[in-house]
Design an enzyme around this catalytic site. Structure first.
Site, PDB file in Angstrom:
ATOM      1  CE  LYS A 222      -3.518   2.732   0.137  1.00  6.54           C
ATOM      2  NZ  LYS A 222      -4.566   2.755   1.159  1.00  6.54           N
ATOM      3  CE  LYS A 290      -3.384   7.401   7.315  1.00  9.79           C
ATOM      4  NZ  LYS A 290      -3.646   5.997   6.912  1.00  9.79           N
TER       5      LYS A 290
END
Length: 348
Positions: A222, A290
């Site tokens: 990811k 983030k």
């Protein structure tokens, strides 16, 4: 039995008619941001497991609704009550707490914002009085769809293993559209046999499900995904601002370059909105920021050079610091426009 030695409450009863649906997409009503279930065809079989779902945000809520549409009994919890109430109205159930969800489920899914949120909800390390781990029992599986640090993932996996539970890190990509349509890409780390046991659940929510390796490998994949996504978003933004300043027609430029070597997901799915100043969120810019922080920290830990990621990180930081964190991640174009002193827009 739960971890205290007391008998666990019975699993959620099957809803009447639960087998009479299939996992097809719900439709989004942009006016109130709710998801409307269409008429669904009959399915011959009924799912044989109860799914717990903790975290009903912009991604989690439509994912949970697709599970309801597929006939799975879904027991849920969310920090704020409104999404849980919406899912209950849709056909799900309220687990009352993270532990309550786990006690009534065969497999528990998480979809939370960041590493501290997962540590709190699963382990109670942030003050959660009824964390998931208190409701886990031997043979269960915990599937984390959040995007968090690979090292945090490994630590949590080790602790839930003490409760006899297998954890899969299974972060997702595809934005809100993919969550609604059930076409997410799901990158999975952990025990492959556990993935096979629950592939029927993941296939309701995802179109591409890939086992990437041991615990933490899903989160690593990811991070790679977010590195490339950010590169696309920044590159397309830079090109569009340049095209506008050079006097080219933006719609024609998008059409011209999307069919060549520059073709990418951002040009196909975001550029048409970007040139009209539409940054309605499919994936929050603050989440992109983030995720890039996670990638940059991992790059530092493994000694991997990340010059482009460092630049993108600073641009998304600028978005957050200027009150644009809840815009779509394609809204990074606004930072380039601020630098240019002019908006790159199609004349209405």
């Amino acid at each position: 039995m739960d971890r205290t030695g007391e008998p666990k409450p019975p699993r959620s009863p099957r809803r009447a008619g639960a087998g009479a649906v299939t996992a097809r997409p719900v439709r989004r009503d942009r006016r109130d941001r709710r998801y409307l279930r269409p008429s669904l065809p009959v399915c011959a079989t009924m799912p044989d497991k109860t799914v717990g779902f903790v975290g009903l945000g912009i991604m989690g809520l439509p994912m949970a609704k697709n599970l309801v549409d597929a006939g799975f009994p879904v027991v849920s919890h969310n920090r704020s009550s409104a999404p849980t109430e919406e899912l209950v109205e849709y056909g799900g159930e309220d687990g009352g707490s993270p532990a309550g969800v786990a006690e009534r489920s065969d497999v528990v899914l998480l979809c939370l914002p960041d590493s501290p949120d997962v540590e709190n909800v699963v382990l109670g390390e942030g003050g959660e009085p009824n964390p998931v781990i208190e409701g886990l029992s031997e043979g269960m599986t915990l599937v984390d769809h959040s995007t968090i640090s690979p090292t945090v993932t490994k630590t949590i996996a080790e602790q839930v293993a003490d409760a006899g539970t297998t954890m899969l890190d299974a972060p997702i990509s595809g934005g809100e559209e993919g969550a609604v349509e059930g076409t997410l890409s799901i990158m999975v780390g952990g025990d492959e046999a556990a993935l096979d046991d629950h592939r029927d659940v993941l296939e309701v929510m995802g179109e591409t499900i890939t086992h990437c390796g041991p615990s933490g490998a899903g989160q690593t994949a990811k991070a790679c995904n977010q590195i490339v996504v950010a590169a696309q978003m920044v590159g397309v933004s830079e090109a569009l601002v340049f095209a506008h300043n050079a006097g080219a027609e933006l719609e024609s430029v998008v059409e011209a370059i999307r069919g060549g070597a520059a073709g990418c997901w951002t040009l196909d799915n975001r550029a048409p909105n970007m040139i009209h100043g539409d940054f309605d969120p499919g994936f929050f810019a603050e989440y992109q920021y983030k995720d890039l922080r996670i990638a940059a920290d991992a790059g530092e830990a493994f000694g991997s050079p990340m010059p482009q990621t460092a630049l993108a990180h600073e641009l998304y930081k600028t978005m957050v610091q200027n009150g644009m964190g809840r815009d779509d991640n394609s809204g990074v174009m606004q930072v380039l426009e601020m630098m240019a002193g002019e908006d790159a827009r199609v004349d209405e």
